[in-house]
Design a protein around this motif. Structure first.
Motif, PDB file in Angstrom:
ATOM      1  N   ASP A   1      63.885  17.689  45.024  1.00 43.01           N
ATOM      2  CA  ASP A   1      65.150  17.048  45.358  1.00 43.01           C
ATOM      3  C   ASP A   1      66.350  17.684  44.658  1.00 43.01           C
ATOM      4  O   ASP A   1      67.501  17.367  44.987  1.00 43.01           O
ATOM      5  CB  ASP A   1      65.105  15.558  44.987  1.00 43.01           C
ATOM      6  CG  ASP A   1      64.057  14.788  45.775  1.00 43.01           C
ATOM      7  OD1 ASP A   1      63.719  15.232  46.889  1.00 43.01           O
ATOM      8  OD2 ASP A   1      63.563  13.759  45.268  1.00 43.01           O
TER       9      ASP A   1
ATOM     10  N   TRP B   1      73.074  12.305  48.493  1.00 43.48           N
ATOM     11  CA  TRP B   1      73.846  13.553  48.460  1.00 43.48           C
ATOM     12  C   TRP B   1      75.347  13.273  48.503  1.00 43.48           C
ATOM     13  O   TRP B   1      76.126  13.910  47.800  1.00 43.48           O
ATOM     14  CB  TRP B   1      73.434  14.453  49.631  1.00 43.48           C
ATOM     15  CG  TRP B   1      71.967  14.762  49.646  1.00 43.48           C
ATOM     16  CD1 TRP B   1      71.116  14.823  48.567  1.00 43.48           C
ATOM     17  CD2 TRP B   1      71.155  15.021  50.795  1.00 43.48           C
ATOM     18  NE1 TRP B   1      69.833  15.094  48.973  1.00 43.48           N
ATOM     19  CE2 TRP B   1      69.825  15.235  50.336  1.00 43.48           C
ATOM     20  CE3 TRP B   1      71.416  15.101  52.166  1.00 43.48           C
ATOM     21  CZ2 TRP B   1      68.775  15.526  51.211  1.00 43.48           C
ATOM     22  CZ3 TRP B   1      70.374  15.387  53.032  1.00 43.48           C
ATOM     23  CH2 TRP B   1      69.064  15.604  52.553  1.00 43.48           C
TER      24      TRP B   1
ATOM     25  N   ILE C   1      61.690   9.916  43.365  1.00 45.39           N
ATOM     26  CA  ILE C   1      62.329  10.374  44.597  1.00 45.39           C
ATOM     27  C   ILE C   1      63.821  10.055  44.558  1.00 45.39           C
ATOM     28  O   ILE C   1      64.234   8.922  44.346  1.00 45.39           O
ATOM     29  CB  ILE C   1      61.684   9.707  45.821  1.00 45.39           C
ATOM     30  CG1 ILE C   1      60.198  10.060  45.909  1.00 45.39           C
ATOM     31  CG2 ILE C   1      62.417  10.099  47.095  1.00 45.39           C
ATOM     32  CD1 ILE C   1      59.444   9.277  46.958  1.00 45.39           C
ATOM     33  N   ARG C   2      64.623  11.095  44.771  1.00 46.63           N
ATOM     34  CA  ARG C   2      66.077  10.932  44.883  1.00 46.63           C
ATOM     35  C   ARG C   2      66.529  11.883  45.990  1.00 46.63           C
ATOM     36  O   ARG C   2      66.842  13.045  45.739  1.00 46.63           O
ATOM     37  CB  ARG C   2      66.791  11.263  43.574  1.00 46.63           C
ATOM     38  CG  ARG C   2      66.442  10.356  42.390  1.00 46.63           C
ATOM     39  CD  ARG C   2      67.237  10.760  41.158  1.00 46.63           C
ATOM     40  NE  ARG C   2      66.826  10.108  39.947  1.00 46.63           N
ATOM     41  CZ  ARG C   2      67.367   8.993  39.434  1.00 46.63           C
ATOM     42  NH1 ARG C   2      68.354   8.398  40.089  1.00 46.63           N
ATOM     43  NH2 ARG C   2      66.932   8.487  38.295  1.00 46.63           N
ATOM     44  N   THR C   3      66.556  11.413  47.202  1.00 43.35           N
ATOM     45  CA  THR C   3      66.892  12.273  48.321  1.00 43.35           C
ATOM     46  C   THR C   3      67.531  11.466  49.435  1.00 43.35           C
ATOM     47  O   THR C   3      67.505  10.236  49.415  1.00 43.35           O
ATOM     48  CB  THR C   3      65.641  13.012  48.849  1.00 43.35           C
ATOM     49  OG1 THR C   3      66.035  14.021  49.781  1.00 43.35           O
ATOM     50  CG2 THR C   3      64.664  12.052  49.515  1.00 43.35           C
TER      51      THR C   3
END
Length: 222
Positions: free
Chosen positions: A193, A126, A119-121
């Motif tokens: 993502d 951003w 998970i990279r969100t």
């Protein structure tokens, strides 16, 4: 010396493949050798900065060594590469990046085709990608303006630093983000993502084009 488009595309595909292969492969190796995330990240960082220096040095004279759709976008908007060639660069970069992930898996005897679950969100991630890509494009434009011969070192050192000062570990590259979605390893990112990362990266590149372009174009004074 001017190289034809086929050779330039081959250089972009090869360079992006070797870049992603280094990012994914060093991530796999670092994760296997250490249970400490900080040590693993360091083991991922140093090879990435080093390979960028090498790749830009040897392939820059052929294609400009973009290896990055966000960089190609900037050069297209600066009218330094034709739109058709820019689109072909983008395809070569994405294709090369995907090949780099698959080859890295094969080298480490992992399933060749994977989908990341990492998970990279979220807003901080951003923002980090916006900052990372802004800094990369600023580094390239500043290097072109003042020290063209230093660009391999400048980019390698910038990415080495950005791995550590950004929350996202500085993908700063849409082709790399897409390719890393196909690797369920230390370097991976969930496919869901990726679109937000790509938008943030393109936004950072455009911001750098506007701001650094203005900064490096002083008006003549009487």
């Amino acid at each position: 010396m001017i190289f034809d488009l086929k050779r330039r595309l081959a250089a972009e595909a090869l360079g992006t493949a070797l870049l992603v292969g280094t990012v994914v492969g060093s991530g796999i190796m670092a994760d296997a050798l250490s249970g400490d995330d900080a040590v693993s990240l360091l083991g991922n960082t140093i090879p990435t900065g080093a390979i960028l220096f090498v790749l830009i040095t040897i392939l820059g004279p052929v294609s400009g060594a973009h290896f990055n759709p966000a960089v190609t976008l900037v050069f297209a908007l600066r009218r330094e590469i034709a739109v058709g060639a820019a689109l072909a660069y983008l395809a070569a970069q994405v294709g090369g990046g995907v090949a780099g992930s698959l080859i890295a898996h094969a080298m480490f005897d992992l399933p060749i085709v994977q989908m990341s679950t990492k998970i990279r969100t979220g807003g901080p991630q951003w923002l980090a990608e916006t900052v990372a890509t802004f800094g990369l494009v600023a580094t390239i434009l500043g290097g072109l303006r003042f020290r063209p011969a230093a660009i391999p070192a400048l980019v390698g050192l910038y990415i080495t630093a950005a791995y550590w000062f950004t929350a996202s570990t500085s993908f700063a590259n849409p082709a790399v983000a897409i390719a890393r979605a196909l690797s369920d390893t230390f370097a991976g990112i969930r496919p869901v993502d990726v679109p937000a990362f790509v938008l943030a990266e393109c936004g950072g590149a455009l911001l750098a084009l506007a701001l650094i372009g203005w900064l490096l174009s002083p008006q003549e004074t009487e």
